[in-house]
Design a protein around this motif. Structure first.
Motif, PDB file in Angstrom:
ATOM      1  N   GLY A  30       0.816  -1.208   0.000  1.00 42.34           N
ATOM      2  CA  GLY A  30       0.000   0.000   0.000  1.00 42.34           C
ATOM      3  C   GLY A  30       0.848   1.255   0.000  1.00 42.34           C
ATOM      4  O   GLY A  30       2.068   1.219  -0.097  1.00 42.34           O
ATOM      5  N   GLU A  31       0.172   2.401   0.088  1.00 39.33           N
ATOM      6  CA  GLU A  31       0.866   3.679   0.138  1.00 39.33           C
ATOM      7  C   GLU A  31       1.550   3.835   1.494  1.00 39.33           C
ATOM      8  O   GLU A  31       1.016   3.444   2.526  1.00 39.33           O
ATOM      9  N   ARG A  32       2.748   4.449   1.453  1.00 37.67           N
ATOM     10  CA  ARG A  32       3.509   4.625   2.689  1.00 37.67           C
ATOM     11  C   ARG A  32       3.034   5.868   3.446  1.00 37.67           C
ATOM     12  O   ARG A  32       3.774   6.815   3.669  1.00 37.67           O
ATOM     13  N   ALA A  33       1.786   5.913   3.768  1.00 37.15           N
ATOM     14  CA  ALA A  33       1.224   6.964   4.616  1.00 37.15           C
ATOM     15  C   ALA A  33      -0.024   6.408   5.256  1.00 37.15           C
ATOM     16  O   ALA A  33      -0.847   5.793   4.591  1.00 37.15           O
ATOM     17  N   SER A  34      -0.162   6.541   6.532  1.00 40.48           N
ATOM     18  CA  SER A  34      -1.269   5.930   7.229  1.00 40.48           C
ATOM     19  C   SER A  34      -2.414   6.907   7.392  1.00 40.48           C
ATOM     20  O   SER A  34      -2.279   8.115   7.191  1.00 40.48           O
ATOM     21  N   LEU A  35      -3.554   6.356   7.757  1.00 40.10           N
ATOM     22  CA  LEU A  35      -4.708   7.197   8.051  1.00 40.10           C
ATOM     23  C   LEU A  35      -4.417   8.070   9.259  1.00 40.10           C
ATOM     24  O   LEU A  35      -4.886   9.204   9.346  1.00 40.10           O
ATOM     25  N   GLY A  36      -3.621   7.565  10.197  1.00 42.06           N
ATOM     26  CA  GLY A  36      -3.248   8.368  11.352  1.00 42.06           C
ATOM     27  C   GLY A  36      -2.398   9.564  10.976  1.00 42.06           C
ATOM     28  O   GLY A  36      -2.575  10.658  11.512  1.00 42.06           O
ATOM     29  N   ALA A  37      -1.457   9.399  10.039  1.00 41.46           N
ATOM     30  CA  ALA A  37      -0.624  10.515   9.603  1.00 41.46           C
ATOM     31  C   ALA A  37      -1.458  11.573   8.899  1.00 41.46           C
ATOM     32  O   ALA A  37      -1.259  12.777   9.089  1.00 41.46           O
ATOM     33  N   MET A  38      -2.414  11.158   8.090  1.00 45.79           N
ATOM     34  CA  MET A  38      -3.279  12.122   7.398  1.00 45.79           C
ATOM     35  C   MET A  38      -4.183  12.842   8.389  1.00 45.79           C
ATOM     36  O   MET A  38      -4.471  14.033   8.241  1.00 45.79           O
ATOM     37  N   GLN A  39      -4.631  12.135   9.419  1.00 44.34           N
ATOM     38  CA  GLN A  39      -5.457  12.773  10.439  1.00 44.34           C
ATOM     39  C   GLN A  39      -4.644  13.791  11.226  1.00 44.34           C
ATOM     40  O   GLN A  39      -5.165  14.854  11.610  1.00 44.34           O
TER      41      GLN A  39
END
Length: 304
Positions: A163-172
């Protein structure tokens, strides 16, 4: 016979390990409807040395907490070249204790630099930079607590590591940082063309196998996220300052998720307006009391 220093407390002869107690994270459960937004606590003027500051927190069971301090406008250093407009810089840093698992280092890593760059792009458009030539405005965001694990991935094959190397937590985290930084800039009294509020939406896989759009997703909800879109939006000017997406979806699906993210940002803008209005009312009341007390003193002196 060797003399011993009775005032010195000697350490243990052998190395010891410090006990570390970590409570297990609660199992993710979907407890909100896809269109329900979490409540936001937003407070200004909590850092006295700064020109402006704000504190942002999502209500439980969410754990996102961050604070923002704004310094400026202040003169650029002599070594800097001439700038007819203000230079807006942003820096986002995770506290060592902000994430679950391993403690984060004191030196900014790649994720923090990427989030700082996205934050700077989002808030630069709101400042009336032409009003502050040869000046700098510095924005510092400190993440005190964040949701989930920052290193988780978004994508169809996230479980297999593709997957993409960015989590939902980082975007939040970036969503809260944009909203909090915008409020702190307004608290600093810096001239702005509008205020920026951030919103996020995600395309998730439901239990029946179909995809649906979820507003304000959280890593604690337990959704199987296919893609997520974050936007920075100025509602009064109807202008988008930032679009950050993760995952792979079609054009029509991406448009639907983005429109939902804009709708979330529009609702968050109401919280920003209330926080700025509350601070302005407090300043006007304090100024009114000060001027009223001064007028009474002058009247007494004149009659005497």
């Amino acid at each position: 016979m060797a003399l011993t220093d009775r005032r010195r407390v000697n350490g243990p002869a052998l190395p010891t390990s410090i006990p570390f107690y970590d409570t297990p994270a609660p199992a993710p459960t979907v407890s909100r409807s896809p269109t329900e937004l979490r409540k936001i606590f937003l407070k200004t003027s909590l850092t006295p040395p700064a020109s402006g500051s704000a504190f942002y927190e999502l209500t439980p069971p969410s754990t996102l907490k961050l604070t923002t301090s704004v310094y400026g406008p202040r003169p650029l250093p002599p070594s800097a070249g001439f700038s007819p407009t203000a230079r807006v810089t942003a820096e986002l840093k995770f506290a060592p204790f902000s994430t679950r698992g391993e403690r984060r280092g004191y030196v900014r890593d790649g994720l923090e630099r990427e989030l700082s760059l996205q934050l700077q792009i989002a808030i630069s458009g709101m400042v009336r930079a032409s009003a502050y030539p040869k000046s700098g405005i510095d924005v510092f965001v400190t993440v005190l607590d964040c949701e989930g694990r920052i290193e988780e991935m978004i994508g169809v094959d996230a479980a297999e590591g593709e997957g993409e190397r960015a989590s939902l937590g980082a975007m939040q985290v970036l969503t809260g940082a944009i909203t909090c930084a915008s409020t702190a800039i307004a608290d600093a009294g810096i001239e702005c063309v509008d205020l920026v509020a951030a919103g996020m939406a995600a395309l998730v896989e439901a239990k029946d196998g179909k995809d649906m759009v979820v507003m304000d997703p959280s890593p604690l909800d337990g959704w199987q996220v296919r893609a997520a879109v974050l936007v920075g939006y100025m509602a009064a000017r109807d202008e988008i300052t930032l679009v950050w997406s993760r995952g792979e979806v079609g054009v029509e699906e991406f448009t639907g998720v983005m429109e939902s993210a804009v709708e979330v940002a529009t609702k968050v803008r109401g919280v920003v307006n209330d926080a700025v209005r509350e601070r302005l009312v407090a300043l006007l009341k304090a100024r009114g009391k000060k001027e009223g007390k001064k007028a009474i003193t002058e009247d007494v002196e004149m009659t005497g």
